[in-house]
Design a protein around this motif. Sequence first.
Motif, PDB file in Angstrom:
ATOM      1  N   ILE A  73      -3.732  -2.401   3.805  1.00 46.30           N
ATOM      2  CA  ILE A  73      -3.691  -0.980   4.129  1.00 46.30           C
ATOM      3  C   ILE A  73      -2.274  -0.575   4.540  1.00 46.30           C
ATOM      4  O   ILE A  73      -1.744   0.431   4.072  1.00 46.30           O
ATOM      5  N   GLN A  74      -1.663  -1.369   5.396  1.00 48.74           N
ATOM      6  CA  GLN A  74      -0.304  -1.074   5.850  1.00 48.74           C
ATOM      7  C   GLN A  74       0.659  -1.041   4.668  1.00 48.74           C
ATOM      8  O   GLN A  74       1.513  -0.161   4.585  1.00 48.74           O
ATOM      9  N   ASN A  75       0.521  -1.985   3.756  1.00 52.85           N
ATOM     10  CA  ASN A  75       1.392  -2.015   2.586  1.00 52.85           C
ATOM     11  C   ASN A  75       1.227  -0.751   1.749  1.00 52.85           C
ATOM     12  O   ASN A  75       2.209  -0.160   1.304  1.00 52.85           O
ATOM     13  N   GLU A  76       0.008  -0.324   1.542  1.00 55.55           N
ATOM     14  CA  GLU A  76      -0.246   0.861   0.721  1.00 55.55           C
ATOM     15  C   GLU A  76       0.239   2.145   1.394  1.00 55.55           C
ATOM     16  O   GLU A  76       0.926   2.946   0.779  1.00 55.55           O
ATOM     17  N   VAL A  77      -0.148   2.355   2.654  1.00 55.44           N
ATOM     18  CA  VAL A  77       0.100   3.661   3.274  1.00 55.44           C
ATOM     19  C   VAL A  77       1.491   3.793   3.898  1.00 55.44           C
ATOM     20  O   VAL A  77       2.012   4.906   3.979  1.00 55.44           O
ATOM     21  N   VAL A  78       2.090   2.681   4.314  1.00 54.92           N
ATOM     22  CA  VAL A  78       3.412   2.746   4.950  1.00 54.92           C
ATOM     23  C   VAL A  78       4.512   2.358   3.961  1.00 54.92           C
ATOM     24  O   VAL A  78       5.484   3.091   3.803  1.00 54.92           O
TER      25      VAL A  78
END
Length: 190
Positions: free
Chosen positions: A28-33
């Motif tokens: 999730i962090q990779n995708e959204v940030v």
Amino acid sequence: MILWQLFLSYLKIGFFGFGGGYAMLSLIQNEVVVQHAWMTNAQFADIVAVSQITPGPIAINSATYVGYTVGMQLGHPVYGMLGSVIATLAVCLPSLTLMILVARFFMRLKNNRLVEGAMRGMRPVVIGMIAAAALLLIFPRSDAPGDRNFIDGWSWMLFGAVLVGSWRKVNPILLICLSAAAGIVIYGLF
């Protein structure tokens, strides 16, 4: 366009998020940030904190909050609500589909050596993904301005106190409430 990207990102997270919510945090962090820059690491850390203390699975809660935040970038609360629904459905869709299929065949395959081997092989990956999520929150990979490490000395002291409390089997709800109160005192006064 952004809502379509949100759907595809959370569909990908849903398909490859083995090991549950904590293991999904690095995805999730990779995708959204990192990939889409929809928010900073500090904003993502806040969403993770809120997702952790609200009832329900952390991956679904965070999808709802991220979806709302991304949707609100379009300028109207309706888009925020739509973003919440899109991200939540997208992250749940692969699991729902897979569980329906697996439930049908699992009883016949649960003693299969290949299935058993695959499950044993995924266990260390899940632990690694959980550790990666924790490290990404502590040491952000982004060089965006204002996207700095949100961990300070007080955070480390709170972390240590909660770790000791958990080790001594203090009720997790009490630890969350005490941490929130400490945060109000520490960050509200200093």
